[in-house]
Design an enzyme around this catalytic site. Structure first.
Site, PDB file in Angstrom:
ATOM      1  N   ALA A   1     -35.827   8.198 -36.875  1.00  6.14           N
ATOM      2  CA  ALA A   1     -36.837   7.506 -37.486  1.00  6.14           C
ATOM      3  C   ALA A   1     -38.214   8.029 -37.426  1.00  6.14           C
ATOM      4  CB  ALA A   1     -36.751   6.041 -36.714  1.00  6.14           C
ATOM      5  N   SER A  33     -33.075   9.234 -42.123  1.00  6.13           N
ATOM      6  CA  SER A  33     -32.985   7.794 -41.539  1.00  6.13           C
ATOM      7  C   SER A  33     -33.426   6.855 -42.435  1.00  6.13           C
ATOM      8  CB  SER A  33     -33.925   7.837 -40.321  1.00  6.13           C
ATOM      9  OG  SER A  33     -34.195   6.530 -39.919  1.00  6.13           O
ATOM     10  N   TYR A  40     -29.116   1.620 -42.207  1.00  9.59           N
ATOM     11  CA  TYR A  40     -28.786   0.191 -41.378  1.00  9.59           C
ATOM     12  C   TYR A  40     -28.634  -0.616 -42.687  1.00  9.59           C
ATOM     13  CZ  TYR A  40     -30.733   2.445 -37.111  1.00  9.59           C
ATOM     14  OH  TYR A  40     -30.874   3.033 -35.933  1.00  9.59           O
ATOM     15  N   THR A  87     -24.947   3.517 -39.321  1.00 10.83           N
ATOM     16  CA  THR A  87     -24.985   3.381 -37.881  1.00 10.83           C
ATOM     17  C   THR A  87     -24.779   1.806 -37.395  1.00 10.83           C
ATOM     18  OG1 THR A  87     -26.790   4.865 -37.954  1.00 10.83           O
ATOM     19  CG2 THR A  87     -26.722   3.489 -35.925  1.00 10.83           C
ATOM     20  N   LYS A 145     -21.500   5.736 -37.534  1.00 13.76           N
ATOM     21  CA  LYS A 145     -22.014   6.472 -36.443  1.00 13.76           C
ATOM     22  C   LYS A 145     -22.018   5.483 -35.146  1.00 13.76           C
ATOM     23  CE  LYS A 145     -26.344   8.508 -35.152  1.00 13.76           C
ATOM     24  NZ  LYS A 145     -27.370   7.764 -34.572  1.00 13.76           N
ATOM     25  N   HIS A 181     -26.145   6.741 -29.653  1.00 16.42           N
ATOM     26  CA  HIS A 181     -27.559   6.581 -30.295  1.00 16.42           C
ATOM     27  C   HIS A 181     -28.606   7.458 -29.192  1.00 16.42           C
ATOM     28  CE1 HIS A 181     -29.327   3.985 -33.309  1.00 16.42           C
ATOM     29  NE2 HIS A 181     -30.222   4.638 -32.740  1.00 16.42           N
ATOM     30  N   ARG A 222     -30.112   5.279 -26.521  1.00 18.68           N
ATOM     31  CA  ARG A 222     -31.233   4.384 -26.993  1.00 18.68           C
ATOM     32  C   ARG A 222     -30.673   3.024 -27.221  1.00 18.68           C
ATOM     33  NH1 ARG A 222     -35.658   7.822 -28.079  1.00 18.68           N
ATOM     34  NH2 ARG A 222     -36.425   6.528 -29.737  1.00 18.68           N
ATOM     35  N   ASP A 235     -23.144  13.533 -31.661  1.00 23.65           N
ATOM     36  CA  ASP A 235     -24.566  13.976 -30.930  1.00 23.65           C
ATOM     37  C   ASP A 235     -24.977  13.021 -29.348  1.00 23.65           C
ATOM     38  OD1 ASP A 235     -25.424  11.238 -31.535  1.00 23.65           O
ATOM     39  OD2 ASP A 235     -26.249  11.382 -33.226  1.00 23.65           O
ATOM     40  N   ARG A 264     -33.466  14.633 -30.841  1.00 26.88           N
ATOM     41  CA  ARG A 264     -34.730  14.957 -30.367  1.00 26.88           C
ATOM     42  C   ARG A 264     -35.238  16.461 -30.567  1.00 26.88           C
ATOM     43  NH1 ARG A 264     -32.113  11.609 -26.997  1.00 26.88           N
ATOM     44  NH2 ARG A 264     -33.122   9.591 -26.351  1.00 26.88           N
TER      45      ARG A 264
HETATM   46  C1  FNR Z   1     -33.085   8.133 -33.206  1.00 27.04           C
HETATM   47  N1  FNR Z   1     -31.676   8.079 -33.695  1.00 27.04           N
HETATM   48  C2  FNR Z   1     -31.351   7.108 -34.658  1.00 27.04           C
HETATM   49  N2  FNR Z   1     -30.186   6.949 -35.278  1.00 27.04           N
HETATM   50  C3  FNR Z   1     -30.026   6.405 -36.257  1.00 27.04           C
HETATM   51  O1  FNR Z   1     -28.876   6.046 -36.673  1.00 27.04           O
HETATM   52  N3  FNR Z   1     -30.953   5.826 -37.165  1.00 27.04           N
HETATM   53  C4  FNR Z   1     -32.411   6.168 -36.535  1.00 27.04           C
HETATM   54  O2  FNR Z   1     -33.076   5.663 -37.261  1.00 27.04           O
HETATM   55  C5  FNR Z   1     -32.611   6.814 -35.537  1.00 27.04           C
HETATM   56  N4  FNR Z   1     -33.948   6.995 -35.051  1.00 27.04           N
HETATM   57  C6  FNR Z   1     -33.999   7.550 -33.861  1.00 27.04           C
HETATM   58  C7  FNR Z   1     -35.307   7.892 -33.426  1.00 27.04           C
HETATM   59  C8  FNR Z   1     -35.389   8.411 -32.378  1.00 27.04           C
HETATM   60  C9  FNR Z   1     -36.958   8.917 -31.694  1.00 27.04           C
HETATM   61  C10 FNR Z   1     -34.582   9.218 -31.774  1.00 27.04           C
HETATM   62  C11 FNR Z   1     -34.876   9.886 -30.413  1.00 27.04           C
HETATM   63  C12 FNR Z   1     -33.309   9.029 -31.996  1.00 27.04           C
HETATM   64  C13 FNR Z   1     -30.528   8.384 -32.662  1.00 27.04           C
HETATM   65  C14 FNR Z   1     -30.085   9.974 -33.500  1.00 27.04           C
HETATM   66  O3  FNR Z   1     -29.483   9.841 -34.682  1.00 27.04           O
HETATM   67  C15 FNR Z   1     -29.000  10.631 -32.484  1.00 27.04           C
HETATM   68  O4  FNR Z   1     -27.729   9.800 -32.300  1.00 27.04           O
HETATM   69  C16 FNR Z   1     -29.667  10.856 -31.090  1.00 27.04           C
HETATM   70  O5  FNR Z   1     -30.895  11.400 -31.086  1.00 27.04           O
HETATM   71  C17 FNR Z   1     -28.835  12.318 -30.715  1.00 27.04           C
HETATM   72  O6  FNR Z   1     -29.009  12.476 -29.274  1.00 27.04           O
HETATM   73  P1  FNR Z   1     -30.323  13.630 -29.076  1.00 27.04           P
HETATM   74  O7  FNR Z   1     -29.780  15.192 -29.943  1.00 27.04           O
HETATM   75  O8  FNR Z   1     -31.583  13.302 -29.505  1.00 27.04           O
HETATM   76  O9  FNR Z   1     -29.989  14.124 -27.507  1.00 27.04           O
END
Ligand code: FNR
Length: 368
Positions: free
Chosen positions: A82, A109, A133, A159, A236, A260, A263, A291, A315
């Site tokens: 995001a 996103s 979403y 997601t 996802k 996620h 998160r 991921d 990330r």
């Molecule tokens: C995310 N992720 C995420 N996933 C999603 O489906 N929609 C989104 O808007 C977001 N936004 C988002 C923001 C931030 C700052 C992070 C770090 C992650 C999750 C992302 O798609 C993914 O699943 C993880 O980031 C994978 O892990 P790594 O590669 O960051 O370790």
């Protein structure tokens, strides 16, 4: 110009600390709650080692793969992250350009800083998918899908693992505040959403169950989406083999094994630790993306060995973007791909099909 000291994809995570202010870095690198699952994602890779093999003929080696009818030169995708505008003024536009230069699928996103149309226009030929979403009103979801298809997005990644937002204590303590404005993609729906009746919580009602979860996706919403979507749908956020088995029978293009990035549910298992069981549950054919914690080519190799068809990078994408914009993201992907090729070569694997659980050994327990 790339800053000095970039020899490995993971260097971007380290260098990003100099380019991203602490509150935002806490938001990016942190996970939900106490960061337990975010940390578990990284630690899980350390429990596997790659066994070297000798005297294999690797001259025909390559990293091509074909999940769900795609033809990809390498198994790396850019995960939905995001509001990339917080890390670089060119935001998702820079990522689209990097994706085009490296033949990488960009998953945009719903909560991107630029609209899906602006991102598509920045690199019209780049392969891109849209992360969805579900919106409180189906007509809004329908319109988003229509816009994504019209702008050339080729698949939707729905997601499902974050029906309610889990705050990050690290980000809160660092003083991070998310932007209050609605995401640009959702602006056309803001007035309609605001007009929805919001019954006040009664005494004894829960802020979670009767509050935040009011519009959470339900099983019938997925039926509706699968029947209505003009684009193939990936799901996802799958960790449990029973969820994977049930979803696999519903006509999805594939699943994304993901927590996620740690998160959502703090204390959920590492994505990597769930992968082999999900692969066993769905069988060898269903495309599985993975991921969570990918920071180097050896991590990609381990995820492929445990059952992933390809992996997504979250990330590390934002780290590289903050350090050097489009050039940084493209360079990070190049490093990641070369690290994967090097691991494959030394493990005696000429193609992705040669990679499997037999390539890994459990790391010995550390001496106490
Ligand atoms: C995310 N992720 C995420 N996933 C999603 O489906 N929609 C989104 O808007 C977001 N936004 C988002 C923001 C931030 C700052 C992070 C770090 C992650 C999750 C992302 O798609 C993914 O699943 C993880 O980031 C994978 O892990 P790594 O590669 O960051 O370790």
């Amino acid at each position: 110009q790339l800053p000095a000291g970039l020899g490995a994809a993971a260097d971007y995570a380290r260098l990003a600390q100099r380019f991203i202010a602490e509150p935002l870095l806490a938001h990016l690198d942190g996970g939900a709650g106490h960061d337990r699952s975010a940390a578990a994602n990284l630690a899980a890779f350390g429990r596997w080692q790659v066994m070297p093999r000798l005297l294999r003929d690797l001259r025909h080696g390559h990293t091509r793969c074909r999940p769900a009818g795609l033809d990809l030169p390498h198994p790396l995708l850019l995960a939905a992250v995001a509001r990339l505008g917080e890390y670089h003024p060119q935001a998702e536009r820079a990522v689209a350009q990097a994706a085009a230069a490296t033949d990488t699928v960009q998953v945009l996103s719903t909560l991107s800083s630029l609209t899906l149309e602006e991102v598509a226009a920045a690199a019209p030929a780049a392969p891109r998918w849209f992360q969805l979403y579900l919106q409180p009103r189906r007509e809004a979801t329908q319109d988003l899908l229509r816009r994504a298809a019209a702008a050339g997005y080729r698949a939707v990644v729905l997601t499902l693992d974050a029906p309610v937002q889990s705050p990050s204590l690290r980000a809160l303590r660092a003083g991070y505040r998310a932007p209050a404005a609605p995401a640009p993609n959702l602006l056309p729906y803001a007035a309609g959403d605001a007009a929805l009746p919001t019954p006040p919580l009664g005494p004894g009602d829960s802020r979670v169950f009767q509050g935040a979860l009011r519009h959470a996706p339900r099983s019938e919403d997925l039926d509706w989406l699968l029947a209505d979507s003009p684009l193939p749908v990936w799901i996802k956020g799958v960790l449990h083999p029973d969820d994977a088995r049930a979803l696999a029978t519903r006509g999805v293009a594939g699943l994304v094994v993901s927590n996620h990035g740690g998160r959502s549910l703090d204390g959920a298992p590492a994505s990597l630790d769930c992968l082999a069981a999900v692969r066993a549950a769905v069988g060898p054919q269903l495309p599985l993306l993975f991921d969570g914690g990918i920071r180097g080519g050896d991590d990609v190799f381990k995820a492929l060995a445990l059952g992933a068809s390809a992996v997504m990078v979250g990330r590390l994408q934002a780290h590289a973007l903050a350090v050097a914009g489009a050039l940084g993201v493209a360079h990070m992907l190049k490093l990641l791909r070369e690290e994967l090729e090097l691991t494959m070569a030394l493990a005696g694997c000429a193609t992705l099909a040669d990679i499997g659980p037999h390539c890994l050994v459990a790391a010995p327990a550390p001496i106490a």
